[in-house]
Write a protein that holds these residues in place. Sequence first.
Motif, PDB file in Angstrom:
ATOM      1  N   ASP B   4       5.579   7.578 -27.462  1.00 45.33           N
ATOM      2  CA  ASP B   4       4.125   7.782 -27.509  1.00 45.33           C
ATOM      3  C   ASP B   4       3.731   9.010 -26.703  1.00 45.33           C
ATOM      4  O   ASP B   4       2.962   9.844 -27.142  1.00 45.33           O
ATOM      5  CB  ASP B   4       3.401   6.551 -26.914  1.00 45.33           C
ATOM      6  CG  ASP B   4       3.501   5.369 -27.860  1.00 45.33           C
ATOM      7  OD1 ASP B   4       3.889   5.600 -29.033  1.00 45.33           O
ATOM      8  OD2 ASP B   4       3.201   4.245 -27.429  1.00 45.33           O
ATOM      9  N   ILE B   5       4.307   9.048 -25.494  1.00 43.40           N
ATOM     10  CA  ILE B   5       3.918  10.132 -24.584  1.00 43.40           C
ATOM     11  C   ILE B   5       4.348  11.476 -25.153  1.00 43.40           C
ATOM     12  O   ILE B   5       3.579  12.429 -25.199  1.00 43.40           O
ATOM     13  CB  ILE B   5       4.530   9.906 -23.190  1.00 43.40           C
ATOM     14  CG1 ILE B   5       3.914   8.646 -22.576  1.00 43.40           C
ATOM     15  CG2 ILE B   5       4.299  11.116 -22.295  1.00 43.40           C
ATOM     16  CD1 ILE B   5       4.521   8.207 -21.285  1.00 43.40           C
ATOM     17  N   ALA B 271      -1.392   4.831 -24.410  1.00 47.30           N
ATOM     18  CA  ALA B 271      -0.453   3.987 -23.668  1.00 47.30           C
ATOM     19  C   ALA B 271      -1.185   3.265 -22.554  1.00 47.30           C
ATOM     20  O   ALA B 271      -1.039   3.572 -21.380  1.00 47.30           O
ATOM     21  CB  ALA B 271       0.685   4.841 -23.099  1.00 47.30           C
ATOM     22  N   PRO B 272      -2.016   2.288 -22.908  1.00 41.49           N
ATOM     23  CA  PRO B 272      -2.867   1.630 -21.908  1.00 41.49           C
ATOM     24  C   PRO B 272      -2.068   0.850 -20.859  1.00 41.49           C
ATOM     25  O   PRO B 272      -2.640   0.452 -19.855  1.00 41.49           O
ATOM     26  CB  PRO B 272      -3.743   0.700 -22.747  1.00 41.49           C
ATOM     27  CG  PRO B 272      -3.054   0.559 -24.047  1.00 41.49           C
ATOM     28  CD  PRO B 272      -2.202   1.763 -24.256  1.00 41.49           C
ATOM     29  N   GLU B 273      -0.739   0.648 -21.098  1.00 41.46           N
ATOM     30  CA  GLU B 273       0.011  -0.132 -20.108  1.00 41.46           C
ATOM     31  C   GLU B 273       0.280   0.649 -18.831  1.00 41.46           C
ATOM     32  O   GLU B 273       0.627   0.080 -17.810  1.00 41.46           O
ATOM     33  CB  GLU B 273       1.321  -0.659 -20.713  1.00 41.46           C
ATOM     34  CG  GLU B 273       2.287   0.407 -21.218  1.00 41.46           C
ATOM     35  CD  GLU B 273       2.000   0.833 -22.663  1.00 41.46           C
ATOM     36  OE1 GLU B 273       0.824   0.771 -23.067  1.00 41.46           O
ATOM     37  OE2 GLU B 273       2.945   1.245 -23.353  1.00 41.46           O
ATOM     38  N   ILE B 274       0.146   1.995 -18.867  1.00 40.26           N
ATOM     39  CA  ILE B 274       0.290   2.773 -17.648  1.00 40.26           C
ATOM     40  C   ILE B 274      -1.007   2.674 -16.848  1.00 40.26           C
ATOM     41  O   ILE B 274      -2.079   2.913 -17.408  1.00 40.26           O
ATOM     42  CB  ILE B 274       0.577   4.262 -17.971  1.00 40.26           C
ATOM     43  CG1 ILE B 274       1.880   4.377 -18.748  1.00 40.26           C
ATOM     44  CG2 ILE B 274       0.617   5.097 -16.695  1.00 40.26           C
ATOM     45  CD1 ILE B 274       2.206   5.791 -19.170  1.00 40.26           C
ATOM     46  N   PRO B 275      -0.919   2.277 -15.567  1.00 40.46           N
ATOM     47  CA  PRO B 275      -2.158   2.153 -14.783  1.00 40.46           C
ATOM     48  C   PRO B 275      -2.932   3.470 -14.810  1.00 40.46           C
ATOM     49  O   PRO B 275      -2.370   4.539 -14.553  1.00 40.46           O
ATOM     50  CB  PRO B 275      -1.663   1.855 -13.367  1.00 40.46           C
ATOM     51  CG  PRO B 275      -0.290   1.307 -13.548  1.00 40.46           C
ATOM     52  CD  PRO B 275       0.265   1.940 -14.782  1.00 40.46           C
ATOM     53  N   SER B 276      -4.206   3.393 -15.121  1.00 38.91           N
ATOM     54  CA  SER B 276      -4.986   4.620 -15.296  1.00 38.91           C
ATOM     55  C   SER B 276      -5.069   5.417 -13.999  1.00 38.91           C
ATOM     56  O   SER B 276      -5.234   6.627 -14.010  1.00 38.91           O
ATOM     57  CB  SER B 276      -6.388   4.265 -15.787  1.00 38.91           C
ATOM     58  OG  SER B 276      -7.066   3.531 -14.784  1.00 38.91           O
ATOM     59  N   GLU B 277      -4.950   4.710 -12.842  1.00 39.83           N
ATOM     60  CA  GLU B 277      -5.027   5.415 -11.570  1.00 39.83           C
ATOM     61  C   GLU B 277      -3.931   6.469 -11.454  1.00 39.83           C
ATOM     62  O   GLU B 277      -4.166   7.575 -10.967  1.00 39.83           O
ATOM     63  CB  GLU B 277      -4.926   4.432 -10.392  1.00 39.83           C
ATOM     64  CG  GLU B 277      -6.159   3.573 -10.185  1.00 39.83           C
ATOM     65  CD  GLU B 277      -6.230   2.394 -11.158  1.00 39.83           C
ATOM     66  OE1 GLU B 277      -5.281   2.231 -11.961  1.00 39.83           O
ATOM     67  OE2 GLU B 277      -7.233   1.669 -11.124  1.00 39.83           O
ATOM     68  N   PHE B 278      -2.737   6.117 -11.909  1.00 43.73           N
ATOM     69  CA  PHE B 278      -1.634   7.085 -11.855  1.00 43.73           C
ATOM     70  C   PHE B 278      -1.956   8.293 -12.712  1.00 43.73           C
ATOM     71  O   PHE B 278      -1.739   9.441 -12.332  1.00 43.73           O
ATOM     72  CB  PHE B 278      -0.325   6.451 -12.347  1.00 43.73           C
ATOM     73  CG  PHE B 278       0.315   5.583 -11.313  1.00 43.73           C
ATOM     74  CD1 PHE B 278       0.764   6.152 -10.116  1.00 43.73           C
ATOM     75  CD2 PHE B 278       0.467   4.224 -11.515  1.00 43.73           C
ATOM     76  CE1 PHE B 278       1.346   5.362  -9.146  1.00 43.73           C
ATOM     77  CE2 PHE B 278       1.054   3.435 -10.546  1.00 43.73           C
ATOM     78  CZ  PHE B 278       1.492   3.996  -9.370  1.00 43.73           C
TER      79      PHE B 278
END
Lengths: 518, 311
Positions: B4-5, B271-278
Amino acid sequence: MTQSSVGGMTHQRIDRLVMRGIVKQFPGVLAADHIDFDVQSGEVHALLGENGAGKSTLMKMLYGLYQPDEGTIEVNDSPVKIGSPQDAIRLGIGMIHQHFMLVPSLTVAENVALGMRGIRDGVLRLDDVVRGLLELSEQYNLKINPHTPIWQLAVGEQQRVEILRALYKGAALLILDEPTAVLTPQEVDDLFRILRQMTDDGHALIFISHKLHEVLAISHRVTVLRDGKKIDTIPTSEATKRKLAEMMVGRPVVLEYDKHPVKRGEVRLRLERVSALSNRGDLGLKHVSLELHSGEIVGVAGVSGNGQHELAQVIVGLRPLESGAIYVDGNDVTGKSPAVMNRLGVSYIPEERMIDGVVKEFTVAENLVLQDHAREPFARGGLFMNFKAITEACQRAIRDYEIKTPNTETPVKNLSGGNIQKLILARELSRNPHVLIAAQPTRGVDIGAMEYIHQRLLDEREKGTAILLISEDLDEIRLLADRIAVLFEGEIVGIVDSADADVETLGLMMAGVREHES
Amino acid sequence: MIDDIIGTVFKASVAASTIRLATPYIFASLGETLGQRSGVLNLGVDGIMLMGAFFGYYAVLTTESLILGVLAALFIGGLMGLAMAFISVTLKAEQGISGIGVYLFGLGMSELLFQEFVGTPQSVDGFPRISIPGLSDLQFLGLGDIFFNHNLLVYVAFALVPMTAFVLNRTNFGLMIRAVGQNPEAADAMGVSVTRVRYLTVTLGGMLAGLAGASLSIALLNVFQQNLTAGQGFIAVALVYFGGWRPYGVLLGAMLFSFVNALQLQIGISAPEIPSEFAVMAPYVVTIIALMFASKRRERPDALTVPFERG
């Protein structure tokens, strides 16, 4: 009034410039006290005086950097007002400053074009500048590539750029502020050749210096300033070294010292193939080997920036070594800290006295105990300061070393350069050093303090101290040193006995020519 | 997820938004480059951007004229640049501190004015996209959308890069700027007014910072709110260092930063599983890492942050 065209710029000739009754007051100092001064086309007029005598102040007023409080300036008999360097340039006055006024990242041509009228606005057109520079460099036999950035040029070449720029901008009168300070003797000869050619062409030159033999060699008239006052103007043909020195100082001066023969003792300091980085990150010191014996002064000569700074710092532990080793009295002290070097008997008179030599806001007494404040007798039990002992030691130093200060609690920044240097000397010598590193010990001090410092160094030599005298003043080195090491681009080009060293040989060595090649 | 990335990296929409997001940075950094090359560090860019953003927004909100919006932003930016020049050049104040003062002033003042005169956020009709005829339809690799389908300010920003480089390297004004930043004593001795040059560059820098703010409020986001810039002005200052004080270097930095930013936005969606803060942190982390490797350059003005005193 004649007009001439050089390098594409038309300018007027200055037949005669007169400064009359010039007064300039700074807070606490009368820097110029009713000074009369004049210069004519075709002559070199030397302006002589000690630091702080008012030479630079007077010339900065002529170049529009300062405004006089009183007095008038006349060019070709008409009064002028010089409110800024622009005005000065417009009148045909140029100045070669002691610290070159060049922008390192710009090319020669760009530096010349900077601030020029006519091409001031709009797109840079350097073609004319380049052409004019090449014409001038041919005319005066000064080789220069207009497209080289300044940072790639040696100091002597940078000075040529300064001179060419002044000529290009149509300077009919050129002020040269201590122009020989950064040159080898051969480069000085070359400069004098150019100056003579300029006077032949009708330029008027003002030559600021404190080196008597240079003044005698190049000038037609000499004006001596002391403490902001003009002492006299005399034709150079009537001047002698001794007479000029006395006019500068106001009393008879010593031009040579009684140097007693001292038996050279054991090796105190040994450098073995020492290399170190400069601040620029390249090797500023390359495989330097040197032995310093008890009872001798080794002079380190060289043009500024050839590794002198790095050499001093490496020995006293202020700069890390890349390779090599240093021994004091036979002990390996490679990589030891300044504190350890201090304890081992290495004393240091640093080049930048206001930065590395003293804490200028501290008092005289505090500066005297900078290294030893945590030891007896200055600290009780290594913790509490014993002000009584500190004050007593300070009063002793003031008396013994003839330091002129109102009292022990005066901030050091209020003392003159010579007195600060005496204070540093007092501090460093009071610890009875085995090795003394003296970097530019008399730079910027008055003749009285200079004599005193020289005498003290000779006394230390007789006491058996090993002294490394790093100086850019070749006269000073020849006067004091037993042996002379010449640094060029971080390497020792050669070591010669002082007795056999003539100026020409040393000059060639300072330009990188090795002994056997010459 | 990795696929995806990677897929995202090569998306045309990411490339297009990289260019759009880079616009305010380019304006602000070019302006800051001018000031720094002459020796003045203006840390107040973010505050000036906020004021420019509000003034541009308010002008458009009340007059519906985009031209007036841009002029208002340029005006207030120039005014604040002038104030910064007065503080740092004439009063010779510590530049780092006075810049922070200018920032805090802009932050507070823009918020105050917004509360007083607008109150609730409402969007305006900002700069429309201009499709360059013949090019915007280019389908090959999506080039048309990436390069030729943006609002006017985007084109202006990119055009300013070679213009600034030209001014700095090929004009007399540029020569004076470089000389004043490297060796003001020399420039002064050659008859260049250090004060005048620095006033000009800092004021110009302020105008560009104002425009940078407007490019957010009336071109990219079309709205104003408290602290709209969220520190973009500080990133713009960092980009000047990153770019080695050269306009094209600044452009590269702005593009890199905006690319990571655009990527981060896209990944947030795909890729919503990556914490948005990161993801939000990523551009800043990249900037810091890039700055570590941006070596000291010869273009660095030696007199940066040092007030000039004659004699």
